[in-house]
Design an enzyme around this catalytic site. Structure first.
Site, mmCIF file in Angstrom:
data_model
loop_
_atom_site.group_PDB
_atom_site.id
_atom_site.type_symbol
_atom_site.label_atom_id
_atom_site.label_comp_id
_atom_site.label_asym_id
_atom_site.label_seq_id
_atom_site.Cartn_x
_atom_site.Cartn_y
_atom_site.Cartn_z
ATOM 1 N N LYS A 81 0.833 -1.211 0.000
ATOM 2 C CA LYS A 81 0.000 0.000 0.000
ATOM 3 C C LYS A 81 0.868 1.262 0.000
ATOM 4 C CE LYS A 81 -2.288 -1.727 3.541
ATOM 5 N NZ LYS A 81 -1.945 -3.150 3.470
ATOM 6 N N ILE A 82 1.834 1.314 0.931
ATOM 7 C CA ILE A 82 2.647 2.529 1.040
ATOM 8 C C ILE A 82 3.610 2.619 -0.145
ATOM 9 C CG2 ILE A 82 4.336 3.761 2.483
ATOM 10 C CD1 ILE A 82 2.963 2.367 4.925
ATOM 11 N N GLU A 89 13.468 1.188 19.817
ATOM 12 C CA GLU A 89 12.828 2.508 19.942
ATOM 13 C C GLU A 89 12.419 2.727 21.383
ATOM 14 O OE1 GLU A 89 9.809 3.182 16.979
ATOM 15 O OE2 GLU A 89 11.127 2.537 15.364
ATOM 16 N N HIS A 135 10.029 8.116 14.522
ATOM 17 C CA HIS A 135 8.864 7.295 14.134
ATOM 18 C C HIS A 135 7.622 8.178 13.933
ATOM 19 C CE1 HIS A 135 7.237 2.925 14.455
ATOM 20 N NE2 HIS A 135 6.495 3.638 13.632
HETATM 21 N N1 LIG Z 1 6.920 4.739 9.875
HETATM 22 C C1 LIG Z 1 5.676 4.575 10.179
HETATM 23 O O1 LIG Z 1 5.118 5.255 11.025
HETATM 24 C C2 LIG Z 1 4.860 3.545 9.444
HETATM 25 C C3 LIG Z 1 3.507 3.784 9.196
HETATM 26 C C4 LIG Z 1 2.765 2.820 8.545
HETATM 27 C C5 LIG Z 1 3.373 1.631 8.150
HETATM 28 N N2 LIG Z 1 4.672 1.420 8.432
HETATM 29 C C6 LIG Z 1 5.353 0.199 7.982
HETATM 30 O O2 LIG Z 1 5.503 0.278 6.573
HETATM 31 C C7 LIG Z 1 5.609 -1.035 6.018
HETATM 32 C C8 LIG Z 1 4.725 -1.173 4.806
HETATM 33 O O3 LIG Z 1 3.374 -0.990 5.174
HETATM 34 P P1 LIG Z 1 2.184 -1.214 4.117
HETATM 35 O O4 LIG Z 1 0.961 -0.697 4.766
HETATM 36 O O5 LIG Z 1 2.570 -0.727 2.782
HETATM 37 O O6 LIG Z 1 2.139 -2.792 4.116
HETATM 38 P P2 LIG Z 1 1.651 -3.751 2.928
HETATM 39 O O7 LIG Z 1 1.378 -5.061 3.574
HETATM 40 O O8 LIG Z 1 0.580 -3.115 2.143
HETATM 41 O O9 LIG Z 1 2.944 -3.882 2.013
HETATM 42 C C9 LIG Z 1 4.083 -4.577 2.368
HETATM 43 C C10 LIG Z 1 4.670 -5.184 1.111
HETATM 44 O O10 LIG Z 1 5.906 -5.782 1.450
HETATM 45 C C11 LIG Z 1 6.032 -6.932 0.629
HETATM 46 N N3 LIG Z 1 7.032 -7.834 1.177
HETATM 47 C C12 LIG Z 1 6.892 -8.777 2.125
HETATM 48 N N4 LIG Z 1 8.069 -9.406 2.307
HETATM 49 C C13 LIG Z 1 8.954 -8.843 1.455
HETATM 50 C C14 LIG Z 1 10.318 -9.076 1.172
HETATM 51 N N5 LIG Z 1 11.010 -10.018 1.808
HETATM 52 N N6 LIG Z 1 10.903 -8.296 0.243
HETATM 53 C C15 LIG Z 1 10.213 -7.333 -0.407
HETATM 54 N N7 LIG Z 1 8.912 -7.094 -0.201
HETATM 55 C C16 LIG Z 1 8.294 -7.830 0.719
HETATM 56 C C17 LIG Z 1 4.645 -7.514 0.599
HETATM 57 O O11 LIG Z 1 4.455 -8.359 -0.507
HETATM 58 C C18 LIG Z 1 3.784 -6.254 0.497
HETATM 59 O O12 LIG Z 1 3.492 -5.959 -0.851
HETATM 60 C C19 LIG Z 1 5.281 -1.968 7.174
HETATM 61 O O13 LIG Z 1 6.478 -2.435 7.730
HETATM 62 C C20 LIG Z 1 4.572 -1.075 8.176
HETATM 63 O O14 LIG Z 1 4.667 -1.563 9.487
HETATM 64 C C21 LIG Z 1 5.428 2.362 9.054
HETATM 65 O O1 LIG Z 2 2.816 0.528 11.937
HETATM 66 C C1 LIG Z 2 2.391 1.671 11.967
HETATM 67 O O2 LIG Z 2 1.202 1.956 11.779
HETATM 68 C C2 LIG Z 2 3.342 2.783 12.175
HETATM 69 O O3 LIG Z 2 4.578 2.328 12.532
HETATM 70 C C3 LIG Z 2 2.826 3.861 13.065
HETATM 71 O O4 LIG Z 2 3.160 3.697 14.404
HETATM 72 P P1 LIG Z 2 2.567 4.706 15.485
HETATM 73 O O5 LIG Z 2 1.121 4.433 15.615
HETATM 74 O O6 LIG Z 2 3.272 4.424 16.760
HETATM 75 O O7 LIG Z 2 2.805 6.082 15.003
#
Ligand SMILES: NC(=O)c1ccc[n+]([C@@H]2O[C@H](COP(=O)([O-])OP(=O)(O)OC[C@H]3O[C@@H](n4cnc5c(N)ncnc54)[C@H](O)[C@@H]3O)[C@@H](O)[C@H]2O)c1
Ligand SMILES: O=C(O)[C@H](O)COP(=O)(O)O
Length: 527
Positions: A149-150, A259, A279
């Site tokens: 998604k992201i 963290e 974060h």
């Molecule tokens: N920094 C933040 O605050 C924040 C916020 C939201 C999400 N996130 C993190 O961002 C990441 C992505 O989130 P999302 O919502 O897009 O998830 P998502 O499940 O939509 O996408 C993740 C993708 O990673 C792929 N994937 C799985 N294993 C893999 C590998 N070994 N190599 C390459 N690709 C692989 C999957 O096929 C999937 O398409 C997650 O780790 C989530 O926890 C962080």
């Molecule tokens: O997985 C998540 O949704 C993000 O890492 C966001 O984390 P937070 O809710 O602590 O900001």
């Protein structure tokens, strides 16, 4: 009134929703020990990434029914421990997608134009334009690792910025990548060719330290890395070393292996080549309202006995599927309960046979519902849709599924056969008018009975007088019969009798029934 503990800062919109059905206590910055000490009082826990929900917390949460993660990642929750205890874990898979994607893009541009250090320099009284000559992203190659998604949103925006896109994601088709303007490539090629690498994949045992000294050495000296996914995907010591030795040009990190980031982390002493944020990926007003609302609604629903829409630990049971399949799930659960009691304890196997139109539907929810019913006599409310599979596996119950799409008599029917301490027993059932359950055979004796709370089954010889004798015996114990049906395969052969009775059978009467001449066996079942 149920009680909900909110242990991380959550938008008020979520608290307002929870307050409609529960007493809500907000207590943040609790250590795992402090959390374990108070969690026993609560029916639900709502968290962000700041709370660690360990096995000890889950063990102490004797009343917990649901853990709601207002965000995506549930890596701070011991999900297997929650699953074993039948606790639903829900998240908000999409609520912060845009926020996280925009943070990654902001990091990429800030890194390219030295915005954080330039800002600090101006605020410190300087006017140094030469020191902050940056680079453009236009026509550069962005490597997206994880095109979910992201990653997809980052790719879409980066394409509009005029970037060339490479992507690595082993679970995405080349077609999907192409639609996003990405060339799907192997990871080593992406590492070698990308000017920017942005990570959007989960942290798993396979992705831990995906970026390490060895892989960093394969990158161009102009490469910049952005990690707004999860800490631990990059080896931080190796990254700090690579940046200080100009192996790569820069890194922007939002997430860290530990963290909060430790005060002595080598990342903290890096110069303008590194940007560090605490974060903040999901920290926008919009995302916080989205995730709080999403998760609070699910907690509210589960506390009201309704299904959750994004449970991470109910395999195959999405809320929309649950809704559509609800009558069949009730049928499967009822038949599971019935056959479980007929087969006795120590169930060895369950055969789930779906016939007709039902055989064309997703079998997984039906199997889970049948297992829930099968185990419910032994485990009562401790078994639910979350842990039915695990409980069955732990008991060594061998589950077999069979489907036959031919319509035989009824448009859909379900047959469950269980082998347990009382031998092999089977029951079949259908839905009349789409929702009314009818049991249509027991051990292959044809009947047509609606299941009721208290039932008595007998296996007997089909001979005159036997039904009257059972009726008078029950009458002499003051047991009121609501309905009665007999099913037989051949005249004067064996037959089953199914009696719906108003109350549970009093002690001792079952022995008396089995002493009646012609009665081979008798069972009571409470649904
Ligand atoms: N920094 C933040 O605050 C924040 C916020 C939201 C999400 N996130 C993190 O961002 C990441 C992505 O989130 P999302 O919502 O897009 O998830 P998502 O499940 O939509 O996408 C993740 C993708 O990673 C792929 N994937 C799985 N294993 C893999 C590998 N070994 N190599 C390459 N690709 C692989 C999957 O096929 C999937 O398409 C997650 O780790 C989530 O926890 C962080
Ligand atoms: O997985 C998540 O949704 C993000 O890492 C966001 O984390 P937070 O809710 O602590 O900001």
């Amino acid at each position: 009134m149920p009680k909900v503990l909110v242990s991380d800062p959550i938008d008020q919109a979520g608290i307002d929703i929870l307050s409609q059905v529960a007493q809500v206590d907000v207590q943040t910055k609790l250590s795992p020990d402090e959390l374990a000490n108070i969690i026993g009082d609560y029916d639900a826990l709502m968290i962000r990434s700041g709370t660690k929900v360990t096995q000890a917390v889950i063990d102490a949460g004797q009343n917990l029914k649901i853990i709601g993660r207002a965000g995506v990642g549930v890596d701070n929750v011991d999900v297997p421990a929650a699953t074993r205890r039948g606790i639903v874990v829900v998240n908000s898979p999409e609520g912060n997608t845009i926020a996280a994607a925009e943070h990654a893009l902001a990091m990429m541009l800030s890194l390219s134009r030295y915005i954080p250090v330039a800002d600090q320099s101006v605020k410190a009284g300087e006017w140094n334009r030469k020191a902050f000559t940056g680079v453009e992203v236009y026509k550069k190659t962005l490597g997206v690792v994880g095109l979910g998604k992201i990653g997809s949103h980052v790719a879409t925006v980066a394409r509009a910025l005029g970037m060339k896109l490479l992507a690595y994601d082993p679970f995405i088709s080349a077609d999907r990548a192409e639609k996003l303007g990405c060339r799907l490539v192997e990871l080593d090629l992406l590492f070698r060719e990308a000017d920017y690498i942005t990570l959007h994949l989960p942290k798993t045992p396979e992705t831990a330290n995906l970026i390490n000294a060895k892989t960093l050495a394969t990158m161009k000296p102009t490469t910049r890395i952005i990690n707004c996914a999860r800490g631990g995907i990059i080896d931080e010591v190796a990254l700090a070393d690579a940046l200080s030795k100009d192996v790569i040009a820069g890194a922007a990190l939002d997430v860290y292996a530990e963290e909060p980031l430790g005060p002595d982390s080598p990342l903290r002493s890096l110069d303008r080549k590194a940007i560090l944020t605490p974060h903040l990926g999901a920290s926008t007003e919009e995302a916080q309202i989205n995730v709080a609302t999403d998760v609070a609604e699910q907690i509210r629903d589960v506390l009201l006995g309704l299904p959750a829409k994004s449970a991470v630990n109910i395999p195959g049971l999405r809320a929309d599927v649950m809704e559509q399949m609800r009558p069949y799930l009730q049928l499967a659960e009822t038949l599971g309960n019935l056959v479980g009691q007929l087969a006795g304890g120590r169930i060895e196997s369950l055969n789930v046979q779906m016939q007709g139109e039902l055989a064309q539907k997703d079998s997984q929810p039906v199997v889970i519902a049948a297992l829930k019913g099968l185990l419910s006599h032994a485990l009562q409310e401790r078994v639910n849709y979350v842990n039915a599979n695990i409980e069955a596996k732990e008991r060594g119950i061998h589950v077999i599924e069979t489907r036959d799409t031919d319509v035989k008599g009824y448009t859909s029917s379900l047959r469950l056969t269980a082998v347990g301490s009382l031998g092999e027993h089977s029951v079949s059932g259908v839905l009349l008018g789409g929702s009314e359950i009818r049991v249509t055979d027991i051990d292959e004796f044809p009947i047509n009975v609606p299941p009721t709370k208290h039932m008595l089954f007998t296996l007997h010889r089909d001979m005159p007088g036997i039904i009257g004798k059972i009726g008078s015996l029950l009458g002499s114990f003051n047991v009121n019969i609501a309905s009665m049906q007999v099913g037989r395969k051949i005249v004067r052969g064996d037959a089953v009798m199914v009696l719906s009775i108003d109350d549970p059978l009093p002690e001792g009467i079952l022995d008396e029934i089995t002493k009646v001449p012609g009665i081979r066996d008798a069972y009571t079942v409470s649904l």
